[in-house]
Design an enzyme around this catalytic site. Structure first.
Site, PDB file in Angstrom:
ATOM      1  N   ASP A 107       0.857  -1.188   0.000  1.00 47.84           N
ATOM      2  CA  ASP A 107       0.000   0.000   0.000  1.00 47.84           C
ATOM      3  C   ASP A 107       0.887   1.229   0.000  1.00 47.84           C
ATOM      4  O   ASP A 107       1.726   1.410   0.885  1.00 47.84           O
ATOM      5  CB  ASP A 107      -0.896  -0.032   1.249  1.00 47.84           C
ATOM      6  CG  ASP A 107      -1.914   1.075   1.253  1.00 47.84           C
ATOM      7  OD1 ASP A 107      -3.098   0.763   1.466  1.00 47.84           O
ATOM      8  OD2 ASP A 107      -1.534   2.247   1.039  1.00 47.84           O
ATOM      9  N   ASP A 198      -3.629   2.320  -5.414  1.00 43.40           N
ATOM     10  CA  ASP A 198      -2.393   2.378  -4.610  1.00 43.40           C
ATOM     11  C   ASP A 198      -2.123   1.118  -3.801  1.00 43.40           C
ATOM     12  O   ASP A 198      -1.233   1.118  -2.957  1.00 43.40           O
ATOM     13  CB  ASP A 198      -2.416   3.607  -3.694  1.00 43.40           C
ATOM     14  CG  ASP A 198      -2.923   3.319  -2.299  1.00 43.40           C
ATOM     15  OD1 ASP A 198      -3.942   2.582  -2.192  1.00 43.40           O
ATOM     16  OD2 ASP A 198      -2.323   3.814  -1.344  1.00 43.40           O
ATOM     17  N   GLU A 199      -2.880   0.064  -4.029  1.00 45.13           N
ATOM     18  CA  GLU A 199      -2.549  -1.141  -3.277  1.00 45.13           C
ATOM     19  C   GLU A 199      -2.807  -2.397  -4.086  1.00 45.13           C
ATOM     20  O   GLU A 199      -3.580  -2.405  -5.044  1.00 45.13           O
ATOM     21  CB  GLU A 199      -3.272  -1.161  -1.927  1.00 45.13           C
ATOM     22  CG  GLU A 199      -4.768  -1.289  -1.989  1.00 45.13           C
ATOM     23  CD  GLU A 199      -5.386  -0.959  -0.626  1.00 45.13           C
ATOM     24  OE1 GLU A 199      -5.624  -1.895   0.145  1.00 45.13           O
ATOM     25  OE2 GLU A 199      -5.619   0.240  -0.358  1.00 45.13           O
TER      26      GLU A 199
HETATM   27  N1  LIG Z   1     -12.281   8.420   1.570  1.00 37.52           N
HETATM   28  C1  LIG Z   1     -11.036   8.029   1.220  1.00 37.52           C
HETATM   29  N2  LIG Z   1     -10.278   7.354   2.087  1.00 37.52           N
HETATM   30  C2  LIG Z   1      -9.044   6.944   1.750  1.00 37.52           C
HETATM   31  N3  LIG Z   1      -8.458   7.179   0.570  1.00 37.52           N
HETATM   32  C3  LIG Z   1      -9.152   7.854  -0.322  1.00 37.52           C
HETATM   33  C4  LIG Z   1     -10.472   8.293  -0.044  1.00 37.52           C
HETATM   34  N4  LIG Z   1     -10.903   8.913  -1.090  1.00 37.52           N
HETATM   35  C5  LIG Z   1      -9.920   8.858  -1.972  1.00 37.52           C
HETATM   36  N5  LIG Z   1      -8.846   8.218  -1.530  1.00 37.52           N
HETATM   37  C6  LIG Z   1      -7.576   8.030  -2.310  1.00 37.52           C
HETATM   38  C7  LIG Z   1      -6.477   8.950  -1.807  1.00 37.52           C
HETATM   39  C8  LIG Z   1      -5.424   8.074  -1.253  1.00 37.52           C
HETATM   40  O1  LIG Z   1      -4.154   8.610  -1.459  1.00 37.52           O
HETATM   41  C9  LIG Z   1      -5.636   6.786  -1.989  1.00 37.52           C
HETATM   42  C10 LIG Z   1      -5.152   5.591  -1.205  1.00 37.52           C
HETATM   43  O2  LIG Z   1      -5.819   5.480   0.007  1.00 37.52           O
HETATM   44  P1  LIG Z   1      -5.133   4.955   1.322  1.00 37.52           P
HETATM   45  O3  LIG Z   1      -4.133   3.921   0.952  1.00 37.52           O
HETATM   46  O4  LIG Z   1      -6.210   4.556   2.256  1.00 37.52           O
HETATM   47  O5  LIG Z   1      -4.424   6.218   1.935  1.00 37.52           O
HETATM   48  P2  LIG Z   1      -3.054   6.877   1.516  1.00 37.52           P
HETATM   49  O6  LIG Z   1      -2.346   6.051   0.516  1.00 37.52           O
HETATM   50  O7  LIG Z   1      -3.334   8.294   1.069  1.00 37.52           O
HETATM   51  O8  LIG Z   1      -2.331   6.972   2.863  1.00 37.52           O
HETATM   52  P3  LIG Z   1      -1.700   5.765   3.685  1.00 37.52           P
HETATM   53  O9  LIG Z   1      -1.939   4.533   2.850  1.00 37.52           O
HETATM   54  O10 LIG Z   1      -0.301   6.130   3.827  1.00 37.52           O
HETATM   55  O11 LIG Z   1      -2.464   5.733   4.958  1.00 37.52           O
HETATM   56  O12 LIG Z   1      -7.027   6.713  -2.223  1.00 37.52           O
HETATM   57 MG   LIG Z   2      -2.046   4.103   0.745  1.00 37.48          MG
HETATM   58 MG   LIG Z   3      -4.772   2.061  -0.058  1.00 37.66          MG
END
Ligand SMILES: Nc1ncnc2c1ncn2[C@H]1C[C@H](O)[C@@H](COP(=O)(O)OP(=O)(O)OP(=O)(O)O)O1
Ligand SMILES: [Mg+2]
Ligand SMILES: [Mg+2]
Ligand SMILES: Nc1ncnc2c1ncn2[C@H]1C[C@H](O)[C@@H](COP(=O)(O)OP(=O)(O)OP(=O)(O)O)O1
Ligand SMILES: [Mg+2]
Ligand SMILES: [Mg+2]
Lengths: 454, 454
Positions: A107, A198-199
């Site tokens: 991720d 992203d994952e």
């Molecule tokens: N409601 C939402 N919650 C989470 N992510 C969202 C949402 N809406 C859009 N996204 C998008 C933006 C994020 O960069 C992408 C991947 O989400 P996520 O992996 O959960 O968080 P992230 O990659 O931004 O931060 P991290 O994984 O480091 O916690 O999906």
């Molecule tokens: Mg992420």
């Molecule tokens: Mg994610």
DNA sequence: ACAACATAC
DNA sequence: GATAGTATGTTGT
DNA sequence: CGGCAAATA
DNA sequence: CATTTATTTGCCG
């Protein structure tokens, strides 16, 4: 009875307002949660959105109380019956445990934000969010220190962090970088399963064997490779199944990894004290429901309450809860999956102007048709989704005789559905199509027909 | 029987859908009527409105068949009896013929549209309609070439003429220009009779005498004067009575005139082949009824069927039909006429929400009361008009002991009438007051009472 | 099949 | 002033 | 008087 | 998506 649990009445009203973004997440370690909670509450209080959230909370509370009543009504005979059912089911599930595969979940860290920082390095080190004053899609880790989170409205985030920089969403960039990461994933599992931009889940059993490497070594190598190819960091989790791998990837976020060995004892130890909310599929409502109705907070408590869970939930839900308690998850090879629906939606400032609403619907129909044509899809079930000025959500669907894809057909049927709801004041309209069994991919003749128009 | 008149079954269903706006009118000369008819039908088909029109048509058809049956049942004795009655009545009516007065009917050309074009000259030469997507009040002559007509819904008009420009209704403008035209009419007949904002009847007998001019010359002069004072064109008809003058004003529309001499032979020649539908007071239903039941299409055929008409219609209807056949019309001086009712109504998207309906009624009561106060009226019969979601119209009335005018009184009684119909889904509510004999003008005390409020 | 919810990113 | 957009799965009717 | 239908701008 | 508004007249029961 009234003496215990008297919080909420005693002058801290914000403690009872829970949102998706007032929750533990990576990067929120040093945050003054009380202060964030209070500011979120102050900014929300009195809004239509807030009122709707209150209605929803009240509904959930009701649901929990119903469940408590049902539990109280269980006879001893019921209880011992369901305990037997549960015990049997646990054995059956245990028998499916597969510790032969090694799964990796990867991720990206603060994905959209990280991509934007690559595009514009001056953002580096500054608190930044991707999104608008209305809604934030994600925030970098600098911003998270202020309590800024994905799914938080921008105007609240700015209150938490006045210097917060806003960058608008730019999907093209994210798909580009997503593609780069996937080229890397490919090297470790040609059949990797993309879960979002992203994952991804990778079955690295073969990779470990071929490279004579441990799961942890593969994870290090993969993360290094992703960084070299993209300049972006990611986190990884390694475990005997996908459910556990996903939990693990979050543990040492950002830019970290965690390996759970393929060993039953290790799994049970890992699971035992794990808060159920960490499990993918258990969200705010299920967390509260299981806590308030059964006293379940950790995964091992799922097993301790297995009889009650089997008594009160459907077969598929109970199975899910029990496998969570056992640390089970899917290990099977990913099948090719076709999408089941396609939709688009738009929020606007609430209105009951019918000409306006119709125009919005026409726009959505047109966009949807274009998207369907791009993928050569033809659907039979049309769903109209509406969100009223008070945030109430409604859906209305029709299933047609014929498969359709043109904006005219979509609009024609969607209009009828909308018309039946008028007069109404709306803040969102969505159009969605689905229900193509197999046969519903565009036939060649139809393809020709609309190609002709271009 | 089944062989004749088999149209409607043979794949041209639009030919049987008749509306007020699928009819001959000034400016519709080069129009492809078949195409217009088809588009109107296609756009209407399937709507609630359309279904109601079909019910109405069926009802009329029934009425016509009843009349045909009655005709068939007339014995020879009946026939000769009614022929005698008719002949006698024709003589009596003939005896009232008055060829001593010269009447002029003046009617502005595309009135609202012409006024709007004065306000915004860039509209000149472009197809334009005054009204909304729901309803058009009138269209300029450029638009009429496409089949666009008053009383046509705007969304159909746009289909007929995609470049059609819509201008919203603005009554203040039209009354202003109407007043200007009336200042001109005044010079030719100080007692002229205003028939609507855009038309008037003038007894120009004196004007002709005083200015030693013919009716045609007066008409030319009047039209020129109207144009000079307003910038608007109009059309005029001159004839021995008001009925004929009105027919004549339409003949050379727009910006034209037609004179029918005060001569019995000329009148009879004019009338003979004139389609009855051209006569004011004979509309779609009467036209069809007289055609299908009696074979009457022209005015002279009224006389040829005089016996049947006297046999089957009431005295007043028969008299009207016979005088049409004779080219008779009223020549008497216009009396001051008080209005007999005052009303207002509003259409909204159909609902059975009782709170909503009640609020609408309250709004109407308030508006009606204001209008009554402006004219110092007090009424004793209150009529509630309702149009259901399926376009069925109902009226419910009460006659009170007391004369009322306040919105509270109106609402009080109207609510009772509405309540008796609930539950019901409505698309229109109207409130109307009437029945003041003479005494019903506001008494001084009451006048004081409400003046107090201002 | 339809509607409402819950969940995730 | 302002609380997104897209997709999937479950439950109950 | 009350309800409905027709007509007109 | 969407078929007006204000007024009068006649017929029928
Ligand atoms: N409601 C939402 N919650 C989470 N992510 C969202 C949402 N809406 C859009 N996204 C998008 C933006 C994020 O960069 C992408 C991947 O989400 P996520 O992996 O959960 O968080 P992230 O990659 O931004 O931060 P991290 O994984 O480091 O916690 O999906
Ligand atoms: Mg992420
Ligand atoms: Mg994610
Ligand atoms: N059905 C209707 N509903 C509402 N308003 C109308 C309707 N018909 C006509 N009007 C208004 C708009 C017109 O400009 C005005 C005068 O009507 P009328 O004389 O019949 O047509 P017109 O003046 O627009 O064109 P013309 O007389 O040249 O045929 O009354
Ligand atoms: Mg006119
Ligand atoms: Mg007119």
């Amino acid at each position: 009875m009234a003496k215990s649990e008297s919080s909420g009445d005693t002058g801290r009203p914000w403690q009872s307002y829970h949102t998706v973004y007032t929750n533990a997440k990576a990067g929120m370690e040093g945050v003054d949660k009380e202060k964030v909670q209070r500011i979120v509450y102050e900014m929300s209080k009195g809004s239509k959105y807030f009122e709707n959230e209150e209605r929803k909370e009240a509904y959930i509370k009701q649901k929990i109380e119903n469940m408590q009543d049902q539990i109280a009504k269980l006879t001893d005979a019921d209880i011992s019956h369901y305990q037997k059912v549960a015990d049997k089911r646990i054995l059956e599930l245990e028998a499916t445990r597969d510790l032969t595969r090694i799964w990796l979940h990867v991720d990206m860290d603060a994905f959209y934000a990280a991509v934007e920082t690559l595009s514009n390095p001056s953002l580096n080190g500054k608190p930044m969010a991707v999104g608008s004053m209305s809604m934030i899609s994600t925030a970098n880790y600098e911003a998270r220190r202020f309590g800024v989170r994905a799914a938080m409205p921008g105007f609240i985030a700015r209150k938490l962090c006045p210097e917060l920089i806003f960058v608008p969403v730019d999907f093209k960039k994210y798909t580009h970088y997503s593609d780069l990461t996937r080229k890397v994933f490919q090297n470790y599992d040609p059949n990797f399963m993309a879960a979002s931009l992203d994952e991804a889940y990778l079955d690295i059993t073969n990779a470990c064997y071929e490279r004579d490497a441990t799961g942890g070594e593969i994870a290090e190598e993969l993360r290094k490779s992703v960084y070299e190819e993209t300049g972006l960091t990611c986190s990884a989790g390694v475990g005997p199944n996908r459910l556990l791998a996903k939990v693990c990837s979050d543990i040492n976020k950002p830019n970290g990894q965690f390996v759970l060995p393929n060993d039953r004892m290790a799994v049970m130890a890992f699971i035992s004290s794990l808060p159920i909310r960490k499990i993918g599929g258990i969200g705010k409502v299920t967390e509260h429901l299981l806590r308030d109705a059964f006293g379940i907070a950790t995964c091992e408590e799922m097993l301790q309450n297995s009889g009650f869970l089997c008594a009160l939930f459907s077969r598929s839900s109970a199975d899910f809860f029990l496998s969570v308690g056992l640390g089970l998850g899917r290990t099977d090879a990913p099948e090719v999956k076709l999408r089941k629906s396609i939709s688009n939606e738009r929020t606007f400032s609430a209105t009951d102007d019918e000409a306006f609403l119709y125009q919005k619907l026409a726009d959505l129909a047109e966009m949807l048709s274009v998207d369907m044509k791009k993928e050569g899809l033809c659907g039979r079930t049309l769903t109209l989704k509406l969100k009223t000025a008070s945030f109430e959500v409604r859906t209305r669907a029709v299933t047609l005789q014929k498969y359709i894809f043109s904006s005219e057909d979509i609009l024609k049927h969607a209009s009828k559905l909308l018309k039946a709801e008028l007069p109404i004041s709306l803040r969102l309209i969505a159009a969605s199509m689905g229900y193509w069994s197999v046969c519903s991919l565009l036939t060649d003749q139809i393809t020709e027909l609309w190609n002709f128009k271009f």
